[in-house]
Motif scaffolding. Structure first.
Motif, PDB file in Angstrom:
ATOM      1  N   ARG A  91       0.862  -1.188   0.000  1.00 39.31           N
ATOM      2  CA  ARG A  91       0.000   0.000   0.000  1.00 39.31           C
ATOM      3  C   ARG A  91       0.889   1.225   0.000  1.00 39.31           C
ATOM      4  O   ARG A  91       1.737   1.395   0.876  1.00 39.31           O
ATOM      5  CB  ARG A  91      -0.905   0.012   1.235  1.00 39.31           C
ATOM      6  CG  ARG A  91      -1.942   1.126   1.204  1.00 39.31           C
ATOM      7  CD  ARG A  91      -2.851   1.059   2.410  1.00 39.31           C
ATOM      8  NE  ARG A  91      -2.215   1.540   3.625  1.00 39.31           N
ATOM      9  CZ  ARG A  91      -2.763   1.466   4.835  1.00 39.31           C
ATOM     10  NH1 ARG A  91      -3.930   0.863   4.991  1.00 39.31           N
ATOM     11  NH2 ARG A  91      -2.128   1.945   5.898  1.00 39.31           N
ATOM     12  N   GLY A  92       0.705   2.072  -0.987  1.00 38.78           N
ATOM     13  CA  GLY A  92       1.517   3.267  -1.118  1.00 38.78           C
ATOM     14  C   GLY A  92       2.723   3.027  -2.001  1.00 38.78           C
ATOM     15  O   GLY A  92       3.114   1.888  -2.272  1.00 38.78           O
ATOM     16  N   THR A  93       3.313   4.132  -2.435  1.00 40.70           N
ATOM     17  CA  THR A  93       4.485   4.036  -3.320  1.00 40.70           C
ATOM     18  C   THR A  93       5.667   4.856  -2.817  1.00 40.70           C
ATOM     19  O   THR A  93       6.762   4.777  -3.378  1.00 40.70           O
ATOM     20  CB  THR A  93       4.126   4.521  -4.735  1.00 40.70           C
ATOM     21  OG1 THR A  93       3.660   5.881  -4.659  1.00 40.70           O
ATOM     22  CG2 THR A  93       3.055   3.642  -5.357  1.00 40.70           C
ATOM     23  N   GLY A  94       5.470   5.637  -1.782  1.00 38.03           N
ATOM     24  CA  GLY A  94       6.512   6.544  -1.334  1.00 38.03           C
ATOM     25  C   GLY A  94       7.489   5.920  -0.360  1.00 38.03           C
ATOM     26  O   GLY A  94       7.383   4.752   0.020  1.00 38.03           O
ATOM     27  N   ALA A  95       8.458   6.724   0.036  1.00 37.55           N
ATOM     28  CA  ALA A  95       9.452   6.328   1.027  1.00 37.55           C
ATOM     29  C   ALA A  95       9.129   7.010   2.357  1.00 37.55           C
ATOM     30  O   ALA A  95       8.540   8.094   2.371  1.00 37.55           O
ATOM     31  CB  ALA A  95      10.845   6.708   0.541  1.00 37.55           C
TER      32      ALA A  95
END
Length: 383
Positions: free
Chosen positions: A61-65
């Protein structure tokens, strides 16, 4: 979200390694509504190779760091003799504040606690969360975590850090965080001699005598005295076999098997060289076969480990010991990609008959995991 119903659903799946048993379907059904994209990954032997295919699951879930991954396994060891159990190993019975069943501790309980922790937190967390769930941790570990990690790297999913939910706690929840493991390798030695009559040893070459001298060389002194984070390496002779039913025959060959658990002073390559040197020193004619299930690894204390320890102190109220003991785990594969540590339930009943976990401890573990997620995503200070 209460982790108990999810754990009961997972226990009721007879996922004896490498069978999926429906456990991954249970996880897909709960993770998808939480916003995770689930990818089922099946890996197995190529045509003509031995082994069984394994079902695995990757969910993100999500793509960021930062990208925080939780690694675990739904496969379990066989329940063994049913007469030793007082509960159905796959019944998830509640009894006296315990949930009973194979995998309650190792480690369906950890998976249920982690997912319940995610469900308790806001959807708009910074960074991203993922789960790497294998069905091949209790087995050969050939088509599980190691293959999923390769797939993750190839598809842009390499995490920044990973927590493995093995039951690491010894006496109370959170008292131990594993930040490394010793390596493990097996060796099979066959020393060749010349068969003959035991009354005429001058006409033979006794391989047993030569093998005994080799083993003495290998066991006469410790491999090392330990290192900063690891206990001493150990070399254990696990079998010596001649296969000779006669009392008056010098055998033609003698075999021995060894298991070596080694710290960061060694590698499987350096230990293989050590074995060769001992055999050559005794002028043996020999065959040496070695297999390494994992090199030693260490996640040195830093921001990742500090945030874990801080979460344990805040939520569990104990000072965790940073430890590298025990056997191997799938963390040995993760260590090639990112910092990894292991933190989970009290493991006193894992692999035993009547395996169980206290319901309240399961819920506390979920709250602890929620604190871990907040800490690793930067929502709480590492103090």
């Amino acid at each position: 979200m209460d982790p108990l119903p999810l754990l009961q659903d997972l226990i009721c799946c007879p996922s004896v390694t490498p069978a999926e048993g429906g456990a991954l379907r249970v996880l897909e059904a709960v993770l998808t509504p939480l916003g995770f994209t689930c990818t089922r990954l099946r890996f197995g032997p190529k045509e003509g190779e031995e082994g069984e295919a394994v079902e695995n699951l990757f969910a993100r879930r999500g793509t960021g760091a930062p990208h925080l991954c939780f690694a675990g396994h739904t496969d379990v060891v066989p329940p063994g003799d049913p007469a030793l159990w007082t509960a159905d190993p796959f019944g998830a019975e509640l009894r006296g504040g315990l949930v009973m069943g194979r995998g309650a501790t190792d480690m369906k309980g950890g998976i249920a606690a982690w997912i319940a922790a995610i469900a308790s937190l806001p959807r708009d967390l910074p960074g991203s969360l993922s789960l790497l769930i294998t069905g091949d941790e209790e087995g050969p570990a050939t088509y599980g975590t190691v293959k999923v990690l390769e797939w993750m790297a190839a598809h842009g999913h390499t995490p920044d850090m990973c927590l493995v939910g093995e039951p690491t706690s010894r006496a109370v929840l959170g008292d131990t965080i594993k930040i490394g493991r010793r390596g493990s390798m097996n060796a099979a030695i066959t020393v060749q001699g010349v068969q003959g009559h035991s009354a005429y040893p001058q006409r033979a070459d006794n391989p047993v005598h030569r093998l005994v001298r080799v083993l003495h060389r290998l066991t006469a002194r410790p491999l090392d005295e330990g290192s900063a984070w690891f206990e001493p390496s150990t070399l254990q002779v696990t079998s010596v076999d001649v296969g000779n039913p006669a009392t008056n025959v010098i055998p033609g060959t003698a075999q021995a098997r060894l298991n070596i658990r080694f710290n960061d002073h060694h590698s499987s390559a350096s230990l293989t060289a050590l074995l060769h040197a001992a055999l050559r020193a005794e002028e043996a004619r020999y065959r040496l076969e070695v297999s390494c299930s994992g090199e030693s690894f260490l996640t040195k204390p830093g921001p990742f480990v500090a945030a874990l320890a801080a979460a344990v102190r805040r939520e569990a109220g104990v000072e965790p010991k940073l430890d590298t003991g025990g056997g191997t785990s799938d963390a040995r594969f993760v260590a090639h990609y990112c910092p990894v540590a292991e933190l989970g339930a009290v493991g006193t009943t894992m692999h035993k008959a009547d395996e169980s976990t206290p319901v309240e401890e399961l819920r506390r573990l979920s709250r602890l995991y929620a604190a871990v997620i907040r800490a690793q995503l930067g929502l709480e200070p590492a103090a």
